[in-house]
Design an enzyme around this catalytic site. Structure first.
Site, mmCIF file in Angstrom:
data_model
loop_
_atom_site.group_PDB
_atom_site.id
_atom_site.type_symbol
_atom_site.label_atom_id
_atom_site.label_comp_id
_atom_site.label_asym_id
_atom_site.label_seq_id
_atom_site.Cartn_x
_atom_site.Cartn_y
_atom_site.Cartn_z
ATOM 1 N N GLU A 104 0.625 -1.234 -0.169
ATOM 2 C CA GLU A 104 -0.107 0.138 0.094
ATOM 3 C C GLU A 104 0.878 1.300 -0.002
ATOM 4 O OE1 GLU A 104 -2.870 1.315 -0.260
ATOM 5 O OE2 GLU A 104 -4.298 0.291 0.906
ATOM 6 N N ASP A 105 0.261 2.358 -0.548
ATOM 7 C CA ASP A 105 1.188 3.779 -0.634
ATOM 8 C C ASP A 105 1.015 4.208 1.064
ATOM 9 O OD1 ASP A 105 -1.647 3.999 -0.823
ATOM 10 O OD2 ASP A 105 -1.526 5.541 -2.180
ATOM 11 N N ASP A 108 -4.226 5.369 6.035
ATOM 12 C CA ASP A 108 -4.807 6.565 6.947
ATOM 13 C C ASP A 108 -5.922 6.165 7.642
ATOM 14 O OD1 ASP A 108 -5.016 9.474 6.750
ATOM 15 O OD2 ASP A 108 -7.083 8.991 5.751
ATOM 16 N N PHE A 157 -2.174 15.921 5.087
ATOM 17 C CA PHE A 157 -2.178 15.208 3.562
ATOM 18 C C PHE A 157 -1.007 15.468 2.781
ATOM 19 C CE2 PHE A 157 -3.789 15.065 -0.840
ATOM 20 C CZ PHE A 157 -4.491 13.810 -0.850
ATOM 21 N N ARG A 170 1.610 12.597 -8.688
ATOM 22 C CA ARG A 170 2.287 11.265 -8.514
ATOM 23 C C ARG A 170 3.681 10.913 -8.936
ATOM 24 N NH1 ARG A 170 -2.101 7.991 -7.134
ATOM 25 N NH2 ARG A 170 -4.154 8.613 -8.179
HETATM 26 P P1 5GP Z 1 -7.827 4.882 3.995
HETATM 27 O O1 5GP Z 1 -8.775 3.923 3.514
HETATM 28 O O2 5GP Z 1 -6.831 4.243 4.898
HETATM 29 O O3 5GP Z 1 -8.440 6.229 4.553
HETATM 30 O O4 5GP Z 1 -7.036 5.487 2.580
HETATM 31 C C1 5GP Z 1 -6.417 4.620 1.682
HETATM 32 C C2 5GP Z 1 -6.069 5.283 0.653
HETATM 33 O O5 5GP Z 1 -6.408 6.935 0.614
HETATM 34 C C3 5GP Z 1 -4.446 5.197 0.340
HETATM 35 O O6 5GP Z 1 -4.337 4.125 -0.212
HETATM 36 C C4 5GP Z 1 -4.571 6.620 -0.588
HETATM 37 O O7 5GP Z 1 -4.487 6.384 -1.916
HETATM 38 C C5 5GP Z 1 -5.611 7.487 -0.052
HETATM 39 N N1 5GP Z 1 -4.658 8.653 0.758
HETATM 40 C C6 5GP Z 1 -4.746 8.463 2.156
HETATM 41 N N2 5GP Z 1 -4.281 9.485 2.849
HETATM 42 C C7 5GP Z 1 -3.640 10.211 1.950
HETATM 43 C C8 5GP Z 1 -2.857 11.241 1.801
HETATM 44 O O8 5GP Z 1 -2.320 11.899 2.644
HETATM 45 N N3 5GP Z 1 -2.212 11.932 0.578
HETATM 46 C C9 5GP Z 1 -2.583 11.338 -0.571
HETATM 47 N N4 5GP Z 1 -2.495 11.616 -1.779
HETATM 48 N N5 5GP Z 1 -3.627 10.070 -0.526
HETATM 49 C C10 5GP Z 1 -3.913 9.690 0.580
#
Ligand code: 5GP
Length: 180
Positions: A104-105, A108, A157, A170
């Site tokens: 995963e990147d 969050d 963010f 990206r």
């Molecule tokens: P989650 O479901 O954990 O809230 O979010 C997962 C996805 O949301 C990540 O794989 C990513 O693509 C996007 N995401 C969450 N936080 C960030 C952030 O700070 N920056 C960006 N660009 N994408 C985020």
């Protein structure tokens, strides 16, 4: 030279992790991962789009046999999660009985990871571990465990190195944080 600030639309970001810090941490992660999978063939499942650059760099440093698959999900609109995880493209390969490493990147809220694990576990792999370049523990809404975290970061963010804001950013080699 590394740009200290960048703008995407109206938003201004400042440098947070530069390319050399990212690459140094990826070398450490690759060593940790390799140690855990000495005699097993690994199936990598990389989550598009955000993890594409991280996956490419990590795999080049992994000196073990591994198979690469991609899965694509979408949940974000601008800088906020919608809380709804949509699988846009599933993995083609059969992972039953295989050792899976999900890449995963960023984790969050943890909602995406939880949903991905639910989908992958339904296919009955032998094991699943998670590697995420960035983890924001303060934002977790569901309990999730990242076995191989790259950097633990605060609630702000970020863009760059695969991560976008509405499709932009990206391609940046560094990671930038939104200025408050
Ligand atoms: P989650 O479901 O954990 O809230 O979010 C997962 C996805 O949301 C990540 O794989 C990513 O693509 C996007 N995401 C969450 N936080 C960030 C952030 O700070 N920056 C960006 N660009 N994408 C985020």
């Amino acid at each position: 030279m590394t740009k200290q600030e960048i703008s995407i639309g109206e938003r201004v970001f400042r440098i947070y992790l530069d390319e050399s810090q990212i690459q140094a941490r990826i070398r450490e992660l690759a060593a940790e991962i390799q140690e855990q999978y000495t005699n097993t063939e690994l199936v990598i499942v990389s989550v598009l789009n955000g993890a594409f650059m991280f996956t490419a760099d990590l795999l080049r440093k992994l000196d073990i046999p591994c198979n690469l698959n991609f899965i694509r999900v979408s949940s974000y609109s601008g800088t906020e999660t919608t809380g709804q995880v949509k699988t846009v493209m599933g993995i083609g390969d059969n992972i039953a009985g295989k050792h899976v490493l999900l890449i995963e990147d960023i984790v969050d809220t943890g909602i995406t990871l939880k949903e991905l694990l639910r989908q992958l576990e339904a296919e009955q792999p032998a094991s699943i571990r998670v590697c995420a370049l960035l983890v924001k523990p303060e934002k977790h809404q569901v309990p999730v465990h990242v076995h191989f975290p790259g950097f633990v970061i605060p609630d702000a963010f970020v863009v760059g190195y695969g991560l976008d804001l509405d499709g932009q950013g990206r391609n940046l080699p560094h990671i930038y944080q939104l200025k408050s």
